[in-house]
Scaffold this active site. Sequence first.
Site, mmCIF file in Angstrom:
data_model
loop_
_atom_site.group_PDB
_atom_site.id
_atom_site.type_symbol
_atom_site.label_atom_id
_atom_site.label_comp_id
_atom_site.label_asym_id
_atom_site.label_seq_id
_atom_site.Cartn_x
_atom_site.Cartn_y
_atom_site.Cartn_z
ATOM 1 C CG ASP A 191 59.172 83.002 7.303
ATOM 2 O OD1 ASP A 191 58.661 83.160 8.416
ATOM 3 O OD2 ASP A 191 60.353 83.287 7.039
ATOM 4 C CG HIS A 225 60.117 85.339 10.704
ATOM 5 N ND1 HIS A 225 60.474 84.570 9.628
ATOM 6 C CD2 HIS A 225 61.257 85.828 11.228
ATOM 7 C CE1 HIS A 225 61.799 84.581 9.503
ATOM 8 N NE2 HIS A 225 62.299 85.348 10.473
ATOM 9 C CG ASN A 239 53.050 100.970 -2.907
ATOM 10 O OD1 ASN A 239 54.082 101.453 -2.448
ATOM 11 N ND2 ASN A 239 52.366 100.032 -2.275
ATOM 12 C CG ASN A 317 70.004 85.394 13.317
ATOM 13 O OD1 ASN A 317 70.600 85.641 12.269
ATOM 14 N ND2 ASN A 317 68.692 85.474 13.430
ATOM 15 C CB SER A 387 65.232 86.361 9.420
ATOM 16 O OG SER A 387 65.032 85.071 9.881
#
Lengths: 453, 263
Positions: A191, A225, A239, A317, A387
Amino acid sequence: MTAANRKGLVAAALLLSLFAFGQSPQKARVERDRKQANPADRQKIHSLNGGLPLRSGGPRFAPGQVLIRFRPSATAQFVDATLAKYEIKKIKRISQLNLYQVAIPASVSVEEMAYALSRNPDVLSAGPNYIARIAVTPNDPLFRYQYALSNTGQDIGAPGSPSGKSKADIKATAGWEETKGAADTVIAIIDSGVDFDHPDLKNKIVSRGHDFVNDDEEATDDNGHGTFVAGVAAADTNNDEGIAGVAWNCRILPVKVVDAEGYAGYDDLIDGILWAADNGADVINLSLGGSDSDDSLRDALRYANEKGVVIAAAAGNDGTSVFYPAAYDAYCLAVAATDYNDLRPDWSCFGPQVDVAAPGESVLGTFPTYMVDLTEYLPYAWGDGTSASSPHVAGLAALIKGLKPWLTANQIMDVIRFSSDDVNSGDYSGKDDYIGYGRINMEKALVPIKLSK
Amino acid sequence: MKNRPLLCSALILVVIWALAPMAGGQARPTSGGSGFSAGLSLGYLSRALGVNDEELAVVPKMTSLLASFVLEYELQPGFSLAAYVGYSSTKFEDLTFRRLPFSLEIDADSGNMGGILLGAEVEKSLFEGASFGVDVRGQFLASLGLGKEWPLPGLAAEGSANGKSTWMKASVGPVLTYRGWEGVTPFLYPCFDYLWGSFEFEETILELTGSETKDIKSKSQFGLGLGADFEPSPSLRFRAEAGIYPRSGGADFSITVQTLFAF
């Protein structure tokens, strides 16, 4: 890559448009004044189980205890005499059911005592005192907004404050009962890179990765992204910080092929896939794609697939046919989107290559710390798009890989396909072009199926 | 080898029959003219299982109902051989198969699995006192699984799992008898008793396939049988026997009833 090469490539080939954040860029950040998860309020959030993980590996029943239900006709004196005969000590009686919680001698197992008691004609039933536990729930303060992982119909906090349909999720908490992933399972996020200092990612990153855009060994995210996608797949979980990742214990290998504007040449994409396959990736996530096919891109996927790497790729998309590389169906899982009601957004690309779907609307992910004003915002963002769907699938693939490393990439893809919920069966029964086999289900993919006669 | 249990069973049967003539023997009351007896045997056994040497939080168990035709031949007084042919119905609990693409769990609701039951038994009188006697008995049983198919519920594609379990059980030990009563001979049977076998699963969902085999063995290895032979007539004998097999954390059990008619 040189500037000239880049220019030629852009002209000749295709630029990959990121599928991030749906049709219109929307970087919805968690505002301090709107969300309960702001720094001040977070101090008030109670950590479940004292901050420790709720482990699934505990005993199924209370050791040394049996629950005995006597017939209603059994008097208290009779019960006492019976218990004495078995050297049993009474702990508690639930009178409405004539049910006794008892402690048994240490020399006898729970199963044997239950068996022996169950053969007594005055005993209706006898069995272990089973232990119920709440599902594994991480203590990450923003987990409450991650409907994709656990949807209780809650307000999911995104702009517009939608609330979803209960159970329209990927059953993450039930899946985590079986496995939270193996630390040696690596998900390559091909990415725009990642934020190495993000509090929810910094402990999960295997190495600085590789940057094919700038030709260096530092896959720093200058777009946002990649950081978002990495967090959805495998954010540091339990965490006390931010969000939970699907692959709780798995690690991230950043591979930068997308530039700051959100574009990637196929050359870098191909390079990135091959590099990831050769550098320890067990799973590859591709939350990107272009509308044109390319044989070399297909061959890169095949190379990774044949090396045993499971690939999840966003379908796209644009509400059109499935983009590439997702459309190379033999070598990857093409992932469409669903929303918080288990409905398919109309922007989710479709076609026979779609394998499965995963939540892709108002999904909460990590966002680079250096791209937000941390005095105003938390380093997290909501995003729409396939995504956001794809890393859910990549995370599940990593969990399966860690649990069953002997399975091939194709077998893992089949497990993910066949364990999906056919949530649009009212309109399209069975596999269809819109959500494939259905919205992924971690519980079905990971937890043993109980066989009944 | 796919037919290993079958071959193993056959081999043990042959060995038992081959060793038979080598034994001499004390006289024991005989009951028929031809030396042959035939009858039926019904049994139940439960065993806690060890699986592939795994450390499991919950101990898997098996229970089995056994029904068989028995043919016994008295080679000489006090020395008999018997063969069993019948059917077994075995149920497993808390057995999980995690090497399959989709993990599977067998529990109490998973039903019983059928099997062909074959067996052999040899019993030899070693000592015959006025009221007491000592025999030695060895028994071998093999349940050759017939296989069972389960549908895989809840998946997006049709699939099924085929399971087959084959197990064997061997026991050997002295039989201490009291023969002071007319028509009733109680006995004690302290024995080495061991059950072992395998459980195979094959899973198929469209083109996705996987298989897994688990080796199983009983956690108990020694036991004590308590029973009695009832002989209402010289040609008719009933046997009832219960066994307990202690192990770490509990005990396993068995019950057998048998009738034999001498002809």
